[in-house]
Design a protein around this motif. Structure first.
Motif, PDB file in Angstrom:
ATOM      1  N   SER A  14       0.836  -1.221   0.000  1.00  0.00           N
ATOM      2  CA  SER A  14       0.000   0.000   0.000  1.00  0.00           C
ATOM      3  C   SER A  14       0.857   1.250   0.000  1.00  0.00           C
ATOM      4  CB  SER A  14      -0.934  -0.017   1.214  1.00  0.00           C
ATOM      5  OG  SER A  14      -1.794  -1.133   1.196  1.00  0.00           O
ATOM      6  N   VAL A  15       1.920   1.235   0.803  1.00  0.00           N
ATOM      7  CA  VAL A  15       2.803   2.406   0.858  1.00  0.00           C
ATOM      8  C   VAL A  15       3.504   2.620  -0.484  1.00  0.00           C
ATOM      9  CG1 VAL A  15       4.865   3.364   1.947  1.00  0.00           C
ATOM     10  CG2 VAL A  15       3.142   2.224   3.351  1.00  0.00           C
ATOM     11  N   VAL A  16       4.062   1.532  -1.041  1.00  0.00           N
ATOM     12  CA  VAL A  16       4.789   1.653  -2.311  1.00  0.00           C
ATOM     13  C   VAL A  16       3.847   2.083  -3.433  1.00  0.00           C
ATOM     14  CG1 VAL A  16       6.076   0.374  -4.062  1.00  0.00           C
ATOM     15  CG2 VAL A  16       6.566   0.007  -1.642  1.00  0.00           C
ATOM     16  N   LEU A  17       2.680   1.478  -3.490  1.00  0.00           N
ATOM     17  CA  LEU A  17       1.734   1.827  -4.548  1.00  0.00           C
ATOM     18  C   LEU A  17       1.277   3.277  -4.410  1.00  0.00           C
ATOM     19  CD1 LEU A  17       0.348   0.567  -6.964  1.00  0.00           C
ATOM     20  CD2 LEU A  17      -1.554  -0.087  -5.468  1.00  0.00           C
ATOM     21  N   THR A  18       1.086   3.725  -3.170  1.00  0.00           N
ATOM     22  CA  THR A  18       0.707   5.128  -2.954  1.00  0.00           C
ATOM     23  C   THR A  18       1.794   6.076  -3.432  1.00  0.00           C
ATOM     24  OG1 THR A  18      -0.669   4.544  -1.056  1.00  0.00           O
ATOM     25  CG2 THR A  18       0.093   6.824  -1.203  1.00  0.00           C
ATOM     26  N   LEU A  19       3.051   5.769  -3.094  1.00  0.00           N
ATOM     27  CA  LEU A  19       4.160   6.626  -3.516  1.00  0.00           C
ATOM     28  C   LEU A  19       4.312   6.642  -5.038  1.00  0.00           C
ATOM     29  CD1 LEU A  19       6.845   5.721  -0.807  1.00  0.00           C
ATOM     30  CD2 LEU A  19       5.451   7.795  -0.959  1.00  0.00           C
ATOM     31  N   VAL A  20       4.155   5.473  -5.670  1.00  0.00           N
ATOM     32  CA  VAL A  20       4.306   5.408  -7.130  1.00  0.00           C
ATOM     33  C   VAL A  20       3.198   6.190  -7.821  1.00  0.00           C
ATOM     34  CG1 VAL A  20       4.250   3.853  -9.113  1.00  0.00           C
ATOM     35  CG2 VAL A  20       5.577   3.231  -7.085  1.00  0.00           C
ATOM     36  N   ILE A  21       1.944   5.964  -7.400  1.00  0.00           N
ATOM     37  CA  ILE A  21       0.823   6.684  -8.034  1.00  0.00           C
ATOM     38  C   ILE A  21       0.915   8.176  -7.751  1.00  0.00           C
ATOM     39  CG2 ILE A  21      -1.674   6.950  -8.068  1.00  0.00           C
ATOM     40  CD1 ILE A  21      -1.928   3.994  -7.442  1.00  0.00           C
ATOM     41  N   GLY A  22       1.287   8.516  -6.525  1.00  0.00           N
ATOM     42  CA  GLY A  22       1.426   9.931  -6.185  1.00  0.00           C
ATOM     43  C   GLY A  22       2.520  10.614  -6.986  1.00  0.00           C
ATOM     44  N   TRP A  23       3.677   9.937  -7.140  1.00  0.00           N
ATOM     45  CA  TRP A  23       4.764  10.521  -7.932  1.00  0.00           C
ATOM     46  C   TRP A  23       4.365  10.652  -9.399  1.00  0.00           C
ATOM     47  CZ3 TRP A  23       7.483   8.640 -12.105  1.00  0.00           C
ATOM     48  CH2 TRP A  23       8.609   9.385 -12.496  1.00  0.00           C
ATOM     49  N   ALA A  24       3.699   9.647  -9.941  1.00  0.00           N
ATOM     50  CA  ALA A  24       3.281   9.703 -11.347  1.00  0.00           C
ATOM     51  C   ALA A  24       2.273  10.828 -11.571  1.00  0.00           C
ATOM     52  CB  ALA A  24       2.683   8.351 -11.759  1.00  0.00           C
ATOM     53  N   THR A  25       1.336  10.971 -10.666  1.00  0.00           N
ATOM     54  CA  THR A  25       0.342  12.045 -10.808  1.00  0.00           C
ATOM     55  C   THR A  25       1.005  13.409 -10.721  1.00  0.00           C
ATOM     56  OG1 THR A  25      -1.324  10.596  -9.792  1.00  0.00           O
ATOM     57  CG2 THR A  25      -1.821  12.951  -9.929  1.00  0.00           C
ATOM     58  N   ASP A  26       1.915  13.580  -9.759  1.00  0.00           N
ATOM     59  CA  ASP A  26       2.606  14.867  -9.621  1.00  0.00           C
ATOM     60  C   ASP A  26       3.477  15.150 -10.835  1.00  0.00           C
ATOM     61  OD1 ASP A  26       3.356  17.158  -7.752  1.00  0.00           O
ATOM     62  OD2 ASP A  26       5.334  16.293  -8.162  1.00  0.00           O
ATOM     63  N   PHE A  27       4.090  14.118 -11.409  1.00  0.00           N
ATOM     64  CA  PHE A  27       4.910  14.300 -12.614  1.00  0.00           C
ATOM     65  C   PHE A  27       4.052  14.776 -13.787  1.00  0.00           C
ATOM     66  CE2 PHE A  27       6.667  12.545 -16.569  1.00  0.00           C
ATOM     67  CZ  PHE A  27       7.920  13.143 -16.576  1.00  0.00           C
ATOM     68  N   LEU A  28       2.885  14.174 -13.959  1.00  0.00           N
ATOM     69  CA  LEU A  28       1.993  14.587 -15.045  1.00  0.00           C
ATOM     70  C   LEU A  28       1.496  16.017 -14.853  1.00  0.00           C
ATOM     71  CD1 LEU A  28      -0.105  11.309 -15.502  1.00  0.00           C
ATOM     72  CD2 LEU A  28       1.761  12.156 -16.956  1.00  0.00           C
ATOM     73  N   LEU A  29       1.172  16.382 -13.596  1.00  0.00           N
ATOM     74  CA  LEU A  29       0.715  17.758 -13.329  1.00  0.00           C
ATOM     75  C   LEU A  29       1.827  18.758 -13.584  1.00  0.00           C
ATOM     76  CD1 LEU A  29      -1.401  17.253 -10.067  1.00  0.00           C
ATOM     77  CD2 LEU A  29      -2.247  17.709 -12.378  1.00  0.00           C
ATOM     78  N   ARG A  30       3.060  18.398 -13.231  1.00  0.00           N
ATOM     79  CA  ARG A  30       4.190  19.302 -13.454  1.00  0.00           C
ATOM     80  C   ARG A  30       4.440  19.508 -14.943  1.00  0.00           C
ATOM     81  NH1 ARG A  30       7.341  16.943 -10.373  1.00  0.00           N
ATOM     82  NH2 ARG A  30       8.577  15.713 -11.847  1.00  0.00           N
ATOM     83  N   LYS A  31       4.360  18.434 -15.713  1.00  0.00           N
ATOM     84  CA  LYS A  31       4.536  18.564 -17.156  1.00  0.00           C
ATOM     85  C   LYS A  31       3.412  19.394 -17.782  1.00  0.00           C
ATOM     86  CE  LYS A  31       8.313  16.257 -17.819  1.00  0.00           C
ATOM     87  NZ  LYS A  31       9.536  16.946 -18.350  1.00  0.00           N
ATOM     88  N   ALA A  32       2.190  19.194 -17.309  1.00  0.00           N
ATOM     89  CA  ALA A  32       1.076  19.985 -17.833  1.00  0.00           C
ATOM     90  C   ALA A  32       1.228  21.457 -17.477  1.00  0.00           C
ATOM     91  CB  ALA A  32      -0.244  19.439 -17.286  1.00  0.00           C
ATOM     92  N   ASP A  33       1.756  21.720 -16.296  1.00  0.00           N
ATOM     93  CA  ASP A  33       1.963  23.111 -15.897  1.00  0.00           C
ATOM     94  C   ASP A  33       3.035  23.775 -16.748  1.00  0.00           C
ATOM     95  OD1 ASP A  33       1.569  25.398 -14.262  1.00  0.00           O
ATOM     96  OD2 ASP A  33       3.312  24.865 -13.062  1.00  0.00           O
ATOM     97  N   GLU A  34       4.066  23.016 -17.135  1.00  0.00           N
ATOM     98  CA  GLU A  34       5.122  23.573 -17.985  1.00  0.00           C
ATOM     99  C   GLU A  34       4.627  23.846 -19.403  1.00  0.00           C
ATOM    100  OE1 GLU A  34       8.245  20.761 -17.770  1.00  0.00           O
ATOM    101  OE2 GLU A  34       8.850  21.289 -15.712  1.00  0.00           O
ATOM    102  N   ARG A  35       3.683  23.050 -19.876  1.00  0.00           N
ATOM    103  CA  ARG A  35       3.180  23.234 -21.243  1.00  0.00           C
ATOM    104  C   ARG A  35       2.147  24.348 -21.330  1.00  0.00           C
ATOM    105  NH1 ARG A  35       2.136  16.932 -23.159  1.00  0.00           N
ATOM    106  NH2 ARG A  35       4.337  16.257 -23.063  1.00  0.00           N
ATOM    107  N   HIS A  36       1.340  24.501 -20.315  1.00  0.00           N
ATOM    108  CA  HIS A  36       0.231  25.453 -20.359  1.00  0.00           C
ATOM    109  C   HIS A  36       0.510  26.606 -19.384  1.00  0.00           C
ATOM    110  CE1 HIS A  36      -2.121  22.535 -22.695  1.00  0.00           C
ATOM    111  NE2 HIS A  36      -1.708  21.617 -21.836  1.00  0.00           N
ATOM    112  N   HIS A  37       1.277  27.570 -19.865  1.00  0.00           N
ATOM    113  CA  HIS A  37       1.592  28.724 -19.028  1.00  0.00           C
ATOM    114  C   HIS A  37       0.420  29.699 -18.934  1.00  0.00           C
ATOM    115  CE1 HIS A  37       5.827  27.611 -18.751  1.00  0.00           C
ATOM    116  NE2 HIS A  37       5.824  27.365 -20.060  1.00  0.00           N
TER     117      HIS A  37
END
Length: 380
Positions: A14-37
């Motif tokens: 549960s801990v590992v899956l939470t960290l992986v999903i959380g990191w992936a979601t944050d990575f996607l949001l960061r990339k979207a923020d860089e593309r859409h200023h």
């Protein structure tokens, strides 16, 4: 061995899956923020990554806890605790998402109208702030109620609580009368366009800027860095000055007390020269007139204009300071002064400049040496 590995796999997974999903979601949001200023939405959504990961962890662990065979005697308590964490973190996440959406909508609106209608932007900002407070309060109340309903004792008492809701509502309304009046006043201020965040106001003789508006109180940031906190009901029941109401343009007044011989025409010309050198003057109008006289001075008033309350203050102090300096340097006789010269007496006065009485004693002496001169006190 199985009794040790199973809980380790369930909890660790549960801990590992939470960290992986959380990191992936944050990575996607960061990339979207860089593309859409052009929009801050994706960057604002990243603020909810902590409650998002709490929701994931609580949901995963709550769903797989029964398979872990861990603390079987405490299974009900642990399950209820995980449920409470899930409800609380979900409410936290909903508030963050709502705040991100509302803030993004306001930013787009403000960027489009900031230069054309700043007063309207401040009004929308006030409404958005109060709406977010109401949404946060509603979500918090729903979450708290959901947490309480997880306990069987509260579910059993639900019917009796609903039956007594009318009486409790009346008692609460009477007890919280002032609080409710402030809340209704807060809604009236938010949607009645009486005062907005950023408005320049004068309240009880204090000049400042509205810094914060809530459902119950309003904070004014004064020019000398103080904060005045007042109930919002004050602004719906008493008069106050709102210098930002309508158009921000303002007319200011500067007064001087000068000698009767002051060169008024030269002062008008000097006022024009001062304003031309003052960046805060908006160039709309100016005027200088004699508005009053006293036995020793005359009152001169200057009217000046500026685009807003901050600039009108700058124009007024600049005109006042430079005009007084110019009079002191170029026309010192025009400054007020106390006349200490002897008064001109009629020809009937004696050679010493004092008016004589029929018996030859000056009137000033008769005032203190009358018929009761032996007593050493003035004559009554």
């Amino acid at each position: 061995m199985e009794n040790l590995l199973r809980p380790l796999i369930v909890v660790g997974g549960s801990v590992v899956l939470t960290l992986v999903i959380g990191w992936a979601t944050d990575f996607l949001l960061r990339k979207a923020d860089e593309r859409h200023h052009e929009t801050p939405l994706w960057g604002l959504l990243r603020r909810g990554r902590i409650p998002y990961m709490l929701v994931l962890f609580a949901a995963l662990l709550r769903g797989s806890y029964d398979e872990a065979d861990l603390l079987e005697s405490r299974a009900e308590g642990v399950g209820r605790t995980l449920t409470l964490i899930l409800i609380g973190s979900a409410a936290w996440l909903v508030i963050r998402i709502a705040a991100a959406i509302v803030e993004t909508s306001y930013s787009r609106y403000a960027n489009a109208r900031a230069h054309r209608d700043p007063a309207r932007v401040r009004r929308v900002r006030t409404q958005v702030t109060l709406i977010m407070r109401v949404v946060s309060a509603i979500v918090g109340v729903v979450a708290a109620a959901s947490m309480l309903l997880t306990f069987p004792a509260f579910r059993a008492a639900g019917a009796s609580l609903l039956a007594s809701a009318g009486i409790l509502g009346i008692v609460a309304g009477v007890a919280a009368q002032s609080t409710l009046s402030n809340m209704f006043a807060g809604f009236q201020i938010a949607f009645g366009d009486m005062v907005r965040i950023g408005d320049t106001v004068v309240v009880d003789g204090e000049w400042g800027t509205v810094e914060e508006i809530t459902l119950t109180f309003l904070t004014v940031h004064t020019w000398d860095e103080r904060r005045i906190t007042m109930p919002v009901s004050y602004f719906t029941s008493k008069p106050f000055e709102n210098w930002s109401r309508g158009t921000p343009q303002m007319t200011g007044i500067v007064f001087w007390h000068v000698d009767h011989s002051a060169p008024v025409e030269a002062m008008r010309d000097k006022l024009r020269d001062i304003l031309r050198e003052c960046p805060a003057w908006d160039g709309r109008a100016y005027n200088l007139s004699v508005t009053d006289t006293t036995p020793s001075t005359m009152q001169v008033r200057a009217l000046v204009t500026a685009k807003d309350a901050d600039d009108i203050w700058t124009v007024r102090v600049t005109v006042r300071e430079q005009m007084m300096g110019w009079l002191a340097d170029e026309h010192p006789y025009a400054l007020p002064r106390v006349n200490t010269a002897d008064a001109v007496l009629p020809p009937s006065s004696n050679g010493n400049g004092h008016r004589s009485s029929p018996d030859g004693v000056p009137a000033q002496q008769r005032r203190y040496h009358g018929s009761n001169h032996n007593s050493g006190r003035p004559e009554r």
